[in-house]
Design a protein around this motif. Structure first.
Motif, mmCIF file in Angstrom:
data_model
loop_
_atom_site.group_PDB
_atom_site.id
_atom_site.type_symbol
_atom_site.label_atom_id
_atom_site.label_comp_id
_atom_site.label_asym_id
_atom_site.label_seq_id
_atom_site.Cartn_x
_atom_site.Cartn_y
_atom_site.Cartn_z
ATOM 1 N N ALA A 20 0.856 -1.186 0.000
ATOM 2 C CA ALA A 20 0.000 0.000 0.000
ATOM 3 C C ALA A 20 0.893 1.237 0.000
ATOM 4 O O ALA A 20 1.815 1.339 0.819
ATOM 5 C CB ALA A 20 -0.916 0.008 1.220
ATOM 6 N N ILE A 21 0.631 2.169 -0.919
ATOM 7 C CA ILE A 21 1.490 3.343 -1.119
ATOM 8 C C ILE A 21 0.645 4.610 -1.060
ATOM 9 O O ILE A 21 -0.467 4.658 -1.586
ATOM 10 C CB ILE A 21 2.205 3.265 -2.482
ATOM 11 N N ASP A 22 1.207 5.649 -0.438
ATOM 12 C CA ASP A 22 0.527 6.941 -0.305
ATOM 13 C C ASP A 22 1.511 8.051 -0.668
ATOM 14 O O ASP A 22 2.675 8.005 -0.262
ATOM 15 C CB ASP A 22 0.041 7.109 1.142
ATOM 16 N N ILE A 23 1.049 9.039 -1.445
ATOM 17 C CA ILE A 23 1.907 10.180 -1.806
ATOM 18 C C ILE A 23 1.895 11.198 -0.669
ATOM 19 O O ILE A 23 0.830 11.655 -0.234
ATOM 20 C CB ILE A 23 1.435 10.840 -3.112
ATOM 21 N N LEU A 24 3.066 11.552 -0.202
ATOM 22 C CA LEU A 24 3.204 12.469 0.929
ATOM 23 C C LEU A 24 2.694 13.863 0.567
ATOM 24 O O LEU A 24 3.049 14.416 -0.477
ATOM 25 C CB LEU A 24 4.676 12.539 1.329
ATOM 26 N N GLY A 25 1.837 14.423 1.429
ATOM 27 C CA GLY A 25 1.385 15.799 1.254
ATOM 28 C C GLY A 25 0.392 16.023 0.134
ATOM 29 O O GLY A 25 0.146 17.164 -0.266
ATOM 30 N N TYR A 223 9.105 23.602 3.008
ATOM 31 C CA TYR A 223 8.483 23.263 4.291
ATOM 32 C C TYR A 223 9.312 23.705 5.486
ATOM 33 O O TYR A 223 9.139 23.193 6.591
ATOM 34 C CB TYR A 223 8.218 21.756 4.357
ATOM 35 N N LYS A 224 10.165 24.693 5.287
ATOM 36 C CA LYS A 224 11.045 25.154 6.363
ATOM 37 C C LYS A 224 10.271 25.628 7.585
ATOM 38 O O LYS A 224 10.718 25.468 8.728
ATOM 39 C CB LYS A 224 11.933 26.284 5.833
ATOM 40 N N ALA A 225 9.100 26.210 7.361
ATOM 41 C CA ALA A 225 8.306 26.745 8.471
ATOM 42 C C ALA A 225 7.331 25.724 9.049
ATOM 43 O O ALA A 225 6.648 26.004 10.032
ATOM 44 C CB ALA A 225 7.525 27.979 8.010
ATOM 45 N N ASN A 226 7.266 24.548 8.443
ATOM 46 C CA ASN A 226 6.363 23.483 8.927
ATOM 47 C C ASN A 226 7.227 22.340 9.426
ATOM 48 O O ASN A 226 7.569 21.424 8.688
ATOM 49 C CB ASN A 226 5.449 23.027 7.788
ATOM 50 N N ILE A 227 7.591 22.384 10.699
ATOM 51 C CA ILE A 227 8.594 21.473 11.239
ATOM 52 C C ILE A 227 8.182 20.011 11.122
ATOM 53 O O ILE A 227 9.028 19.130 10.919
ATOM 54 C CB ILE A 227 8.914 21.831 12.711
ATOM 55 N N TYR A 233 11.465 15.338 5.306
ATOM 56 C CA TYR A 233 12.456 15.523 4.245
ATOM 57 C C TYR A 233 13.876 15.541 4.791
ATOM 58 O O TYR A 233 14.824 15.231 4.055
ATOM 59 C CB TYR A 233 12.129 16.769 3.429
ATOM 60 N N VAL A 234 14.048 15.874 6.058
ATOM 61 C CA VAL A 234 15.346 15.702 6.709
ATOM 62 C C VAL A 234 15.702 14.221 6.715
ATOM 63 O O VAL A 234 16.836 13.833 6.424
ATOM 64 C CB VAL A 234 15.340 16.273 8.143
ATOM 65 N N TRP A 235 14.715 13.389 7.040
ATOM 66 C CA TRP A 235 14.951 11.937 7.013
ATOM 67 C C TRP A 235 15.377 11.510 5.606
ATOM 68 O O TRP A 235 16.337 10.738 5.438
ATOM 69 C CB TRP A 235 13.686 11.174 7.414
ATOM 70 N N THR A 236 14.665 11.996 4.587
ATOM 71 C CA THR A 236 14.968 11.626 3.202
ATOM 72 C C THR A 236 16.367 12.092 2.810
ATOM 73 O O THR A 236 17.100 11.386 2.109
ATOM 74 C CB THR A 236 13.929 12.221 2.246
#
Length: 273
Positions: A20-25, A223-227, A233-236
């Protein structure tokens, strides 16, 4: 022995590998595009990208795998024959390629893979393996990664014990939380067929990694302001950097700067007023 498949005429649960796959955001993309007047353009773009790239998941008419796409979600099922190793290898490789291709377009996905009873046709997806895969995607994956649930890892370990160097070894990484996830950047090593020589092969790999780097950096800025989202994306970025260190240690320009991955405090200045 007949090959197992999903019978359109007589629906029946089949032991399967399910992803099962979901597109982020994606939900926010819909809201933003419709608010700003480009909803139809986004619809056409997403429709094109998904239809173009889903072809790699069930690559030929002989595969018994099936796909169902709805909005930002995709479910893939492969009925298991024999011990299931061939089917699991196929879904790992093909879903990784799908994830990689979408990432180069700036669409990052998360997902879950499970094993169990499942059925899919043009109208319905059904079965406990679907629930387990979806639960893994929604509650465990968290980041843009496709995670194997415990049942799948247990099955995979049995296959890997058969080999001195298992073919699945390069397809997967283990995260700091112990979760096994698809090493989708390994897809770059599939492009040797398009190359005339080793130099050309490496040039294409580096170009693809640079595109991947650029898309991640773009998301980190957006997404700098949305921690909460920025952290995904830091993980990525950390995954990207680890892969580059592993395979291209001398190509420092491929890596994402640590300055983009840390939160830096500063004094209040005039621009804050």
């Amino acid at each position: 022995m007949s090959v197992k498949k999903y019978d359109a005429e007589k629906p029946n649960l089949v032991n399967s590998i399910v992803c099962a796959i979901d597109i982020l955001g994606f939900s926010q993309m819909i809201v933003d595009s419709c608010r700003d007047g480009y909803g139809s353009n986004l619809l056409r773009e997403i429709n094109y990208l998904i239809n173009k790239n889903k072809q790699c998941i069930v690559p030929n008419k002989y595969s018994q795998g099936k796909i169902k796409v709805f909005t930002d979600n995709m479910v893939v099922g492969y009925p298991i024959d024999d011990d299931g190793e061939d089917e699991l290898n196929e879904i790992l490789e093909n879903v990784s390629e799908y994830q990689f291709n979408l990432s180069l377009e700036g669409l990052f996905v998360r997902g879950g893979i499970s094993i169990g009873e499942f059925y899919i046709n043009d109208d319905i997806v059904f079965g406990p393996a679907l629930l387990d895969a979806h639960n893994t995607e929604s509650t465990i994956a968290c980041y843009p990664r496709i995670v194997l649930d415990d049942k799948t890892v247990k099955r995979l370990k049995k296959y890997m014990d058969y080999y001195e160097i298992a073919p699945q070894h390069q397809l997967l990484f283990v995260d700091t939380d112990g979760q096994w996830f698809l090493n989708y950047l390994n897809t770059i090593f599939k492009f040797y067929r398009e190359c005339n020589n080793e130099y050309e092969f490496e040039r294409i790999q580096i170009e693809l990694l640079l595109r991947h780097k650029e898309k991640i950096e773009e998301m980190l800025k957006v997404y700098k302001a949305n921690i909460r989202v920025w952290d995904k994306y830091v993980w990525t970025a950390n995954y990207h950097n680890y892969f580059c260190d592993l395979h291209f240690p001398n190509e420092k320009h491929l890596k994402i700067s640590r300055k983009m991955l840390l939160s830096w405090p500063r004094e209040i200045s005039l621009k804050d007023f």
